[in-house]
Design a protein around this motif. Sequence first.
Motif, PDB file in Angstrom:
ATOM      1  N   UNK A 150       0.832  -1.185   0.000  1.00 19.70           N
ATOM      2  CA  UNK A 150       0.000   0.000   0.000  1.00 19.70           C
ATOM      3  C   UNK A 150       0.873   1.243   0.000  1.00 19.70           C
ATOM      4  N   UNK A 151       0.685   2.070   0.988  1.00 12.48           N
ATOM      5  CA  UNK A 151       1.482   3.289   1.095  1.00 12.48           C
ATOM      6  C   UNK A 151       2.776   3.110   1.855  1.00 12.48           C
ATOM      7  N   UNK A 152       3.091   1.891   2.272  1.00 13.49           N
ATOM      8  CA  UNK A 152       4.299   1.636   3.055  1.00 13.49           C
ATOM      9  C   UNK A 152       5.421   1.136   2.147  1.00 13.49           C
ATOM     10  N   UNK A 153       6.611   1.705   2.315  1.00 13.81           N
ATOM     11  CA  UNK A 153       7.785   1.289   1.563  1.00 13.81           C
ATOM     12  C   UNK A 153       8.961   1.123   2.514  1.00 13.81           C
ATOM     13  N   UNK A 154       9.724   0.060   2.290  1.00  7.92           N
ATOM     14  CA  UNK A 154      10.883  -0.231   3.129  1.00  7.92           C
ATOM     15  C   UNK A 154      12.024  -0.676   2.226  1.00  7.92           C
ATOM     16  N   UNK A 155      13.192  -0.090   2.413  1.00  8.92           N
ATOM     17  CA  UNK A 155      14.381  -0.467   1.656  1.00  8.92           C
ATOM     18  C   UNK A 155      15.546  -0.647   2.615  1.00  8.92           C
ATOM     19  N   UNK A 156      16.215  -1.768   2.511  1.00  8.21           N
ATOM     20  CA  UNK A 156      17.425  -2.021   3.278  1.00  8.21           C
ATOM     21  C   UNK A 156      18.571  -2.305   2.331  1.00  8.21           C
ATOM     22  N   UNK A 157      19.701  -1.673   2.546  1.00  4.82           N
ATOM     23  CA  UNK A 157      20.866  -1.818   1.670  1.00  4.82           C
ATOM     24  C   UNK A 157      22.093  -2.137   2.496  1.00  4.82           C
ATOM     25  N   UNK A 158      22.825  -3.165   2.087  1.00  8.14           N
ATOM     26  CA  UNK A 158      24.113  -3.495   2.695  1.00  8.14           C
ATOM     27  C   UNK A 158      25.164  -3.449   1.591  1.00  8.14           C
ATOM     28  N   UNK A 159      26.350  -2.958   1.911  1.00  7.40           N
ATOM     29  CA  UNK A 159      27.379  -2.806   0.882  1.00  7.40           C
ATOM     30  C   UNK A 159      28.761  -3.063   1.468  1.00  7.40           C
ATOM     31  N   UNK A 160      29.667  -3.396   0.580  1.00  7.08           N
ATOM     32  CA  UNK A 160      31.072  -3.572   0.938  1.00  7.08           C
ATOM     33  C   UNK A 160      31.933  -3.103  -0.223  1.00  7.08           C
ATOM     34  N   UNK A 161      32.891  -2.232   0.079  1.00  3.20           N
ATOM     35  CA  UNK A 161      33.823  -1.733  -0.929  1.00  3.20           C
ATOM     36  C   UNK A 161      35.229  -2.093  -0.474  1.00  3.20           C
ATOM     37  N   UNK A 162      35.888  -2.941  -1.221  1.00  2.00           N
ATOM     38  CA  UNK A 162      37.256  -3.355  -0.902  1.00  2.00           C
ATOM     39  C   UNK A 162      38.222  -2.598  -1.810  1.00  2.00           C
ATOM     40  N   UNK A 163      39.054  -1.766  -1.190  1.00  4.43           N
ATOM     41  CA  UNK A 163      39.985  -0.918  -1.928  1.00  4.43           C
ATOM     42  C   UNK A 163      41.387  -1.521  -1.921  1.00  4.43           C
ATOM     43  N   UNK A 164      41.978  -1.604  -3.091  1.00  6.82           N
ATOM     44  CA  UNK A 164      43.411  -1.838  -3.212  1.00  6.82           C
ATOM     45  C   UNK A 164      44.081  -0.474  -3.384  1.00  6.82           C
ATOM     46  N   UNK A 165      45.151  -0.253  -2.638  1.00  5.99           N
ATOM     47  CA  UNK A 165      45.912   1.005  -2.735  1.00  5.99           C
ATOM     48  C   UNK A 165      45.070   2.229  -2.369  1.00  5.99           C
ATOM     49  N   UNK A 166      44.289   2.097  -1.301  1.00  7.70           N
ATOM     50  CA  UNK A 166      43.472   3.220  -0.823  1.00  7.70           C
ATOM     51  C   UNK A 166      44.402   4.344  -0.378  1.00  7.70           C
ATOM     52  N   UNK A 167      44.158   5.547  -0.886  1.00 10.14           N
ATOM     53  CA  UNK A 167      45.003   6.699  -0.584  1.00 10.14           C
ATOM     54  C   UNK A 167      44.544   7.376   0.698  1.00 10.14           C
ATOM     55  N   UNK A 168      45.485   7.667   1.579  1.00  9.42           N
ATOM     56  CA  UNK A 168      45.159   8.376   2.820  1.00  9.42           C
ATOM     57  C   UNK A 168      46.364   9.211   3.220  1.00  9.42           C
ATOM     58  N   UNK A 169      46.111  10.212   4.048  1.00  9.91           N
ATOM     59  CA  UNK A 169      47.152  11.113   4.523  1.00  9.91           C
ATOM     60  C   UNK A 169      47.637  10.599   5.866  1.00  9.91           C
ATOM     61  N   UNK A 170      48.827   9.980   5.883  1.00  6.42           N
ATOM     62  CA  UNK A 170      49.331   9.314   7.079  1.00  6.42           C
ATOM     63  C   UNK A 170      50.307  10.177   7.851  1.00  6.42           C
ATOM     64  N   UNK A 171      50.230  10.085   9.174  1.00 15.82           N
ATOM     65  CA  UNK A 171      51.076  10.873  10.070  1.00 15.82           C
ATOM     66  C   UNK A 171      52.475  10.259  10.122  1.00 15.82           C
ATOM     67  N   UNK A 172      53.490  11.113  10.031  1.00 16.34           N
ATOM     68  CA  UNK A 172      54.869  10.649  10.127  1.00 16.34           C
ATOM     69  C   UNK A 172      55.313  10.419  11.564  1.00 16.34           C
ATOM     70  N   UNK A 173      54.538  10.965  12.515  1.00 18.03           N
ATOM     71  CA  UNK A 173      54.955  10.933  13.909  1.00 18.03           C
ATOM     72  C   UNK A 173      55.737  12.164  14.325  1.00 18.03           C
ATOM     73  N   UNK A 174      55.940  13.103  13.375  1.00 22.16           N
ATOM     74  CA  UNK A 174      56.727  14.306  13.639  1.00 22.16           C
ATOM     75  C   UNK A 174      55.888  15.555  13.420  1.00 22.16           C
ATOM     76  N   UNK A 175      56.362  16.649  13.992  1.00 20.87           N
ATOM     77  CA  UNK A 175      55.786  17.956  13.732  1.00 20.87           C
ATOM     78  C   UNK A 175      56.849  18.859  13.140  1.00 20.87           C
ATOM     79  N   UNK A 176      56.426  19.767  12.277  1.00 21.47           N
ATOM     80  CA  UNK A 176      57.362  20.724  11.701  1.00 21.47           C
ATOM     81  C   UNK A 176      57.520  21.908  12.649  1.00 21.47           C
ATOM     82  N   UNK A 177      58.403  22.826  12.277  1.00 24.78           N
ATOM     83  CA  UNK A 177      58.721  23.944  13.166  1.00 24.78           C
ATOM     84  C   UNK A 177      57.508  24.813  13.463  1.00 24.78           C
ATOM     85  N   UNK A 178      56.520  24.814  12.573  1.00 24.54           N
ATOM     86  CA  UNK A 178      55.320  25.624  12.799  1.00 24.54           C
ATOM     87  C   UNK A 178      54.240  24.870  13.575  1.00 24.54           C
ATOM     88  N   UNK A 179      54.635  23.737  14.191  1.00 23.13           N
ATOM     89  CA  UNK A 179      53.738  22.945  15.039  1.00 23.13           C
ATOM     90  C   UNK A 179      52.614  22.269  14.264  1.00 23.13           C
TER      91      UNK A 179
END
Length: 776
Positions: free
Chosen positions: A579-608
Amino acid sequence: MRHHVLAAAILSTFSSAYAADDTTLQTVEVRADKPAGSDTSVTVQNDRANNRTLGDMLEQVSGVQSSAFGPNAGAPVIRSLSGSRVQILEDGQSIMGMNAISGDINIPFDPLFARSATVSKSSDSVRYGGNAIGGSVNVDSGILSRKMEDKDHELELVLRKGYNDADAQGLRLNFNNSKNFSTNIQLSFQSIDHYKIPGNSKASVCNTGLFPATGGINSFIADSCQKEARIQQMYNKSSQPYIEQFIRDNPDWADGDFSFYTNNPTSVWQRKTYVNPANPAYVPGTPRTVENRINRDVTPDYHGTLGNSYSNNAHFGVGTTYFFNQGYVGVSLDSKESKYGVPGFSMENKSFGANYDEGLPVGVKIRQDKYALEGKLLSPVAYVDSAELRVSRLNNTSGETIGPTNANEYAFDTTQAELLLAQQRAGALSGVVGVSHRARDVTGSGPQLYLPDVGTTSNALFIRQNLDFDWASFDAGFRHEKVEHEIEASGFKTSRNAANTKLADRKFSLNSYNLGAAFELGKLWGAKLRYGSSERAPDINELYASNRHYSIMTQEEGNQNLKAERARNIELSVLFGLGGFKLTGTAYQMKYDNFLYLGHSGLQTANRLPLKYWKQTDTTVKGFELDASQAFSLGSYGKLNVSAFADLVKNKADNPDRLRTQNDGEYLPNMPTNRYGANLAWEHSGWKARLSSTYYDKQKYLGKSVSNEVPLDAYNMVNFQVSRAIDSPYARVTGLEVFISGSNLLNDDARPNNSPLKYIAPLPGRAFQVGLTMKL
């Protein structure tokens, strides 16, 4: 507890109403609609008054949140992905510029007259290339008429007045000859001096979480909150019972405060005995040293008002369409300007102990001019149902300022063209073949440059085919794309921390494909299944960035040896209709090879600023979305729609190495939290009302930036809008509507976990807007 009250009430209404409705539909023959395709796409009409950004407009779509880089910059975040992974288009042409690289640069957007936005939450790389590996958003600007208008002329005037919300004015004019010419003109302005907030601009954890109980300093909090945090070991003058008399008589011999105190009642100096007086401050058993914890704000901690949160936007557009028997051709000019402040944020990281009151605010200036040609031709040749051509020239200039001085300015000049050929339907088979070309030149100026001048070209060929039967539909697509980045001559210099020594050109050859199916499962159920393999070339910041990138509070260093990302996606949706009722359920999975991210070196520069490098690792993104709605007919009281949604996403590295685990954690910081929302929409005799509640839970999946990310409290965003269409006594006035809207009615301290400024700039507090729309 108050966070849950309205959401629970609305959901309770939903449940009881559905239960009641279920008993009245027993004798009605119903069946579920056959799914139209395998992709997960949603079209959102621009009918909310308090949209400040494109992210705001789409944030009530399950799986989509706003990046919320302060109240003036908000991009769609689809299933935890944004930036160069989510393609932003206007009228089918990409408008991605600096907004994909620097989070404080807003997407040029007209909140008054943009008609709608279509969100594809699945990978859309086959259609729009690698920059749609995480989905796409296509805005219908309304500048071009694609069919003849119903009236030969119409003038729409909009006036809005805000309390803690923007003032806005605009007009849209259409005039045509009812045969073959139609012209649209749009003009709009929005402005606000500042936003009010419920409490302090900096979150309480900026103080309570700065010095953890385990000791030391939480550098993640210090950096994110823009704090000067240090621990000094100070001598405790109460720790020793006697004062050293000789040192008191000869202070030049002292090496510090500790020299003036002793545990001995007498001391011998130069063969002379001194009687040491008692230390009146002595407290037995106290330690010899104590910690002095320095906690200073680098940027101000505002109360009640969000500093530097002004915004001014202007838009002018004109488009003309010529219609003929076999189609149409249209041309348009569109110009948008924005000037706004980046709240609670400084681009001047002064040295320790400096006078931070002298820090200057950060501003952003954006100018975008777009020239476009669009045409459609029906049955141009045998076996071709239609041909569509889109050509555009986009000039986008985005700059950051420190006070009145330009810090940097980048010009993105993009030429793009796309030709689509839709084949004539042959039984159940239909499809489209397309070619696209995009050429982009990026040039920068100013003292705070972090990108070189780069030219990028992309050429692609793609094909999509559909088989549509009564009980099911199947689709498949493939795209081959070549992307080339070419370094151009400029005065740009990399930092001494750079991974790149000499910048070099890069070329990528990308292939993407998808397979999908949609089924009707009996009268009440349906299902969609989709699999895709997509590739994305690293963008210029990931390859070539170097130096201080203050808008992301990072010393950012690219790596030109990075590989292309590859995502393998699988998505399953189950649909139910009664009738007037609608229900949608979605499940997903995305597997990335070589996913790019900005990683911390563990250091800070002179400007903190933390020193971070673009890196790659395998990553899995998975989650679910649930949408439900129930339509009611209230007879003489109108109609009511009740809806609810829930979503959850996790973005987790697969088998991270030791450095990733130690510095960044398994989950990246600033990931979207899970949400639960409910909406009531009512219409009757010219009245419209909407009430919504979205609960943002406390984040459970936390990242690191050497120190651990600290979760912030959950919050509930409650909004409403009421409008009334009024019959005008004047014949020339064909439409008159007044409205009032409110946002953040609970006045919550709302800090989206995915916002880079969550610790220093909450969303605006309780706000209202009243307005009038008149059509002549």
